[in-house]
Scaffold this motif. Structure first.
Motif, short mmCIF file in Angstrom:
data_model
loop_
_atom_site.label_atom_id
_atom_site.label_comp_id
_atom_site.label_asym_id
_atom_site.label_seq_id
_atom_site.Cartn_x
_atom_site.Cartn_y
_atom_site.Cartn_z
N ALA A 122 0.84 -1.21 0.00
CA ALA A 122 0.00 0.00 0.00
C ALA A 122 0.87 1.25 0.00
CB ALA A 122 -0.93 -0.01 1.21
N ALA A 123 1.96 1.22 0.77
CA ALA A 123 2.87 2.38 0.82
C ALA A 123 3.53 2.59 -0.54
CB ALA A 123 3.93 2.17 1.90
N LEU A 124 3.91 1.52 -1.20
CA LEU A 124 4.52 1.62 -2.52
C LEU A 124 3.52 2.19 -3.53
CD1 LEU A 124 6.46 -1.76 -2.60
CD2 LEU A 124 7.48 0.53 -2.51
N ASP A 125 2.29 1.71 -3.48
CA ASP A 125 1.26 2.23 -4.40
C ASP A 125 1.03 3.71 -4.17
OD1 ASP A 125 0.93 -0.27 -5.50
OD2 ASP A 125 -0.84 -0.79 -4.30
N THR A 126 0.97 4.12 -2.90
CA THR A 126 0.76 5.53 -2.57
C THR A 126 1.93 6.37 -3.07
OG1 THR A 126 -0.55 4.97 -0.60
CG2 THR A 126 0.44 7.17 -0.67
N ALA A 127 3.14 5.86 -2.91
CA ALA A 127 4.33 6.59 -3.35
C ALA A 127 4.33 6.79 -4.87
CB ALA A 127 5.59 5.85 -2.92
N LEU A 128 3.94 5.78 -5.61
CA LEU A 128 3.93 5.89 -7.07
C LEU A 128 2.81 6.81 -7.55
CD1 LEU A 128 4.76 2.21 -8.09
CD2 LEU A 128 6.30 4.19 -8.02
N ARG A 129 1.68 6.79 -6.85
CA ARG A 129 0.61 7.73 -7.19
C ARG A 129 1.06 9.16 -6.91
NH1 ARG A 129 -2.78 3.85 -4.78
NH2 ARG A 129 -2.94 5.11 -2.87
N LYS A 130 1.78 9.33 -5.81
CA LYS A 130 2.33 10.66 -5.49
C LYS A 130 3.27 11.12 -6.59
CE LYS A 130 5.40 12.94 -2.13
NZ LYS A 130 6.10 12.77 -0.82
N ALA A 131 4.10 10.21 -7.09
CA ALA A 131 5.03 10.55 -8.17
C ALA A 131 4.26 11.00 -9.41
CB ALA A 131 5.91 9.36 -8.50
N ASP A 132 3.21 10.29 -9.74
CA ASP A 132 2.39 10.68 -10.90
C ASP A 132 1.84 12.09 -10.73
OD1 ASP A 132 2.76 8.23 -12.15
OD2 ASP A 132 0.95 7.34 -11.27
N THR A 133 1.35 12.38 -9.53
CA THR A 133 0.75 13.69 -9.25
C THR A 133 1.80 14.80 -9.31
OG1 THR A 133 -0.94 12.69 -7.83
CG2 THR A 133 -0.52 15.04 -7.53
N VAL A 134 2.95 14.56 -8.66
CA VAL A 134 4.00 15.59 -8.61
C VAL A 134 4.56 15.85 -10.00
CG1 VAL A 134 6.33 16.09 -7.78
CG2 VAL A 134 4.63 15.14 -6.21
N LEU A 135 4.84 14.81 -10.75
CA LEU A 135 5.41 14.99 -12.09
C LEU A 135 4.42 15.68 -13.02
CD1 LEU A 135 7.21 11.54 -12.42
CD2 LEU A 135 8.31 13.78 -12.18
N ALA A 136 3.14 15.35 -12.90
CA ALA A 136 2.12 16.03 -13.71
C ALA A 136 2.06 17.51 -13.37
CB ALA A 136 0.76 15.36 -13.50
N ARG A 137 2.19 17.84 -12.08
CA ARG A 137 2.17 19.24 -11.67
C ARG A 137 3.39 19.98 -12.21
NH1 ARG A 137 1.42 18.47 -6.57
NH2 ARG A 137 3.55 18.73 -5.80
N TRP A 138 4.53 19.30 -12.23
CA TRP A 138 5.74 19.94 -12.77
C TRP A 138 5.62 20.19 -14.27
CZ3 TRP A 138 10.13 16.71 -9.97
CH2 TRP A 138 10.16 17.06 -8.61
N VAL A 139 4.96 19.28 -14.96
CA VAL A 139 4.72 19.50 -16.39
C VAL A 139 3.81 20.70 -16.59
CG1 VAL A 139 3.63 18.54 -18.46
CG2 VAL A 139 5.12 17.10 -17.05
N GLU A 140 2.77 20.76 -15.77
CA GLU A 140 1.81 21.87 -15.87
C GLU A 140 2.49 23.21 -15.60
OE1 GLU A 140 -2.24 23.34 -13.53
OE2 GLU A 140 -1.66 21.22 -13.46
N LYS A 141 3.45 23.20 -14.68
CA LYS A 141 4.17 24.44 -14.33
C LYS A 141 5.40 24.66 -15.22
CE LYS A 141 2.74 24.65 -9.48
NZ LYS A 141 3.21 24.74 -8.08
N GLU A 142 5.58 23.80 -16.20
CA GLU A 142 6.69 23.87 -17.15
C GLU A 142 8.05 23.72 -16.50
OE1 GLU A 142 6.15 27.41 -19.47
OE2 GLU A 142 4.40 26.62 -20.50
N ARG A 143 8.07 23.03 -15.38
CA ARG A 143 9.34 22.70 -14.74
C ARG A 143 9.99 21.52 -15.46
NH1 ARG A 143 10.49 21.26 -8.32
NH2 ARG A 143 12.52 20.28 -8.68
#
Length: 363
Positions: free
Chosen positions: A35-56
């Motif tokens: 469960a912790a691994l799944d949560t971590a990977l979902r967090k990665a998806d969210t963070v990376l998507a936000r960085w794309v949106e912010k053009e980072r």
């Protein structure tokens, strides 16, 4: 690019993995909890998507970073990675047990780092057969974006190991703060007393959390006061860090309110209020400055870090606009003495020698 095993997929481990993967490194995230691994990977998806949106990051780079993040089994991953970062819960026995478990699996050239925030590197190094390849890399939350990382050499850490770790941190966009191996290192050594004194003020009914936060925003130029920060990082985690410093004496022991709130895994109640100065503001400011600066003066006495690095840590990790060494020079020796000496007396502590240099700490 290097291969990195990050053990512990919680808040810190997941953040470290995202930052390192986005810098081109191959990451293997390890945790006993699926469960912790799944949560971590979902967090990665969210963070990376936000960085794309912010053009980072470009979308292509974000996809590549995510592809470099894999989960793995400890016994299979550890023998083939260049760097192991343990980021499990801040408990000495737990960390020692984990290090002993991975020790026979490590390749001879591997570097092992602990993300401990308060435990001494020397107390963990004995769990490894090659302590000269071990050091502390203390990331700050949120680790995927916070630029600061304390680099702590153990008593046997080789120069080449520290230099390799330093280069790694810089390659991942981190600002290293090199400090001596000491309980709490540079930043938590004064951050814990800062939050603990805030709790004591509430215990003594001298102030409400919102008042302390308001005064600290003003005095330290802080982006957020201590109670809001504790709610962000979780009082339970903050309490554990304070407890790990309690071996330094009564001054560092957790306040009653800190124990109640942290052990119950609750959050501080911060009532909405206005910014109107209150009658106790000066007393609150003196107590908060006295407790914070006493810890800073002690670590300066001990040579843990320089005034420049302490202030850098406070600015980058805690968002202090007026970091403690600058504040002390601004306030002057007499005013700082008046804030620090009553606390020294209350806890039967010697007045730090470095108090005599206040007003010229940077000269």
């Amino acid at each position: 690019m290097i291969s990195i095993a990050i053990i512990g997929a919680g808040t810190m481990g997941s953040g470290i993995s995202i930052g390192a993967a986005s810098s081109g490194n191959q990451i293997y995230l390890i945790d006993e909890s699926d469960a912790a691994l799944d949560t971590a990977l979902r967090k990665a998806d969210t963070v990376l998507a936000r960085w794309v949106e912010k053009e980072r990051l470009s979308e292509e780079d974000a996809k590549a970073a995510r592809a470099r993040m894999k989960t793995g089994v400890l016994e299979e991953v550890i023998p083939r990675v260049d760097l192991v970062i343990e980021a499990v819960f801040e408990d000495l026995t737990l960390k020692q047990t984990l290090l002993r478990r991975i020790d026979p699996l490590l390749k001879s050239s591997a570097i092992v780092a602990t993300n401990t925030s308060c435990l001494k590197v020397a107390d963990l190094a004995g769990s490894l057969s090659r302590p000269e390849r071990f050091l502390g890399l203390h990331y700050f939350s949120p680790a995927e974006v916070n630029p600061l990382c304390e680099l702590v050499r153990g008593p046997q850490t080789l120069d080449e190991v520290a230099e390799t770790a330093l280069a790694f941190l810089k390659s991942t966009g981190k600002q290293p703060l090199q400090c001596r191996d000491s309980s709490g290192f540079a930043v938590n050594r004064f951050f814990c007393p800062y939050t603990n004194e805030a709790a004591r003020l509430v215990d003594e009914e001298l102030a409400e959390p919102a008042e302390v936060d308001r005064v600290c925003r003003d005095v330290f130029g802080a982006a957020a006061g201590p109670f809001l920060v504790m709610n962000i990082i979780k009082p339970r985690i903050n309490l554990n860090a304070i407890r790990n410093l309690s071996t330094l004496g009564r001054f560092y022991e957790p306040a009653d309110g800190m124990i109640r709130t942290g052990d119950a895994d609750q959050f501080w109640t911060i009532e909405e209020g206005d910014d109107t100065p209150g009658p106790n503001d000066a007393a609150i400011a003196d107590r908060m400055v006295g407790a914070t600066c006493l810890a800073v003066l002690q670590l300066l006495d001990e040579g843990v870090a320089s005034p420049q690095d302490i202030d850098m840590g406070a600015s980058m990790a805690l968002k202090f606009g007026i970091p403690p060494c600058t504040l002390m020079d601004n306030w002057g020796q007499d005013r700082i003495r008046a804030a620090v000496e009553p606390i020294c007396k209350a806890y039967d502590l010697p007045v730090p020698d470095t108090l005599e240099r206040v007003g010229r700490l940077f000269t």
